[in-house]
Structures are given as structure tokens and as C-alpha cells.
Design a protein around this motif. Sequence first.
Motif: not given
Length: 296
Positions: A135-137, A144-146, A156-158, A272-274
Motif C-alpha cells: 500500500v502507498r504510505l 508506516v509498514a512492515i 519510502v524510507e526503509t 515509513c512515509a517520506p
Amino acid sequence: MAGSDLPPLAALRAFEATARLSSFKAAAAELFVTPTAISHQIRQLEEYLGVRVLDRSPRNVSLTSKGRELYEATVSGFSEIRQSVVRLREIQNSRALTLSATTAFLSHWLVPRLGEIRRVLPELDLRLHASETIVRLQPGEIDVAIRYGKGPFTGVETTPLKADGFAPLCSPGLNIADLEDIRRVALIHVDGRTAPLPLPDWPRWCAEAGISGVNTAAGLRFSNSMHAMQAAIAGQGVAIVSLVMAADALASGLLIQPFNHILPGDTYHFACAPGIGSHTDVNALRQWFQTELEAM
């Protein structure tokens, strides 16, 4: 001025500080202005009120009876304002944070640890979003996402969290002791896997483990890895399962890993979203995931 119900706020602040500190000089230092400015604000306040609020002497500043009444009101008023500001900041800092992950990760790994998250991060308002697709953050929506894969992920920032591995797992009740026992039990398969590549399936595992004569096409087949793991826990056979997903079942003894050979998987990442990676709540949640997964 005649139509105003309150004197200027700057004058009230100057008065409160001067009365509390009994000094024009100390009040000026606290408010980052000059003593002359403080004196001017007090004079403006007294002109507005039509009463004297401070008695001045070369060495002392003291409250008049009218000034004491005003001082008690300003102390109470400024205290309530400060408390309201603190509450508003707490609400802003503890905004809801929505995390997206697969149903398997949420069910098998994260949900059992929600109590620990609440204990370590009591101010965090965490919302969970299950999705089998990426999904778009975006801040305020999915923050945020795993994510699972080799990385890096675009847009995204990972942060890499944990490399996964896959191994045959089964109930201890099957009494599997060596590789030869694989031939007498049902193999549990997961169809439709798309990651990691190459797929962690029975043909690959048997080839790498050096075991032959096994019908790797036979056995129970599931389209969902969670169902395959539940079948293994129920003693229905042996399933090649993610060691991260099965961590709690292994720790509790519901499953055992009878063989050492592990097929490498991909890596779990915190995304996480930028622009929000440095936010207090996002950083705290990232650190919690790093600590929990590194400890496995």
C-alpha cells in the motif's frame, strides 16, 4: 482600550513576573526584555486599571492590596493556560499511527506482542491495517509498514529489521528424529507463494538437504501459510514455514525444528512515509521492532 475587557497580555506577563520575582531586573531577564520595557508595561497596566498594583522603592518592589488580588488571578490564569498547552501538545505528539502489514505477520507475530508495545510505548496510538499487497504510505493515512523483500523499496524510507529463514517444522507428537522420517509423514505445501525467490518448497529443501526418494508432490496443500502452520501444529504433517512467523509456536513447544538445514528467505523492513522518519512516535516504533526482532 475602554472597550477592551482585558489589559494587554504583555503587560500582564510583565506584572506576573515582576510580582513573583520582586524585581524589575529579574523579570526582564526572564522575559528577554530590558528593565525599562518592564517598567513601561507595568505603568501601562496601572493606567489601564486606574489603580496602583506595585509599590516601588530603590531596593524593593512589592504588591499593593489591589496588586495582590490581580497577581492571584494572573497566577491562576497562566497556570490554566500552561496546562491546556501541555494537553494540546500531548494530543499532537500522541497522534494515531497506522501500520500496514500482511495478515500473517499481524496475526502470528505482531498481535501477540501488542501488550508489550503498550507497556514500552504507552503514549503510542497504534492502528493496524492488514493488506496482502503493498500500500502507498502517506502521513495521516497509512504512515508506516512492515515490508518483506530484498529492498530497497522506492518512495519510502526503509530500515532492515530481520533476515528470514524457512525450515521444516512439525508437532513434537510426530516423533521425527532423522531425515528418513520425512518419508513416513505427510508433507504440507503452501501454493501460490511469490516470495522469497527461489521458493522455499519441498523439492528445493530435499535437494539441498541431500534426501532422495521422497514424493515431494504428495501431501496436504494450502493456499495460505497460516493454515499450513496450523495444520503442522495439529500434527497433520511437516510444513516448511517462516521461522519469524513461527517464533512463538517454537518458543512454546507447539512446533519443533527437527532438522538444521534452513532455506534463506528475504528480509523484513520497517518502512515509513517520506519525511516522517524522524518523528518521535515513528522512531520509537522503529526502535521497538529492531529490538524485538534482533532478540529472536
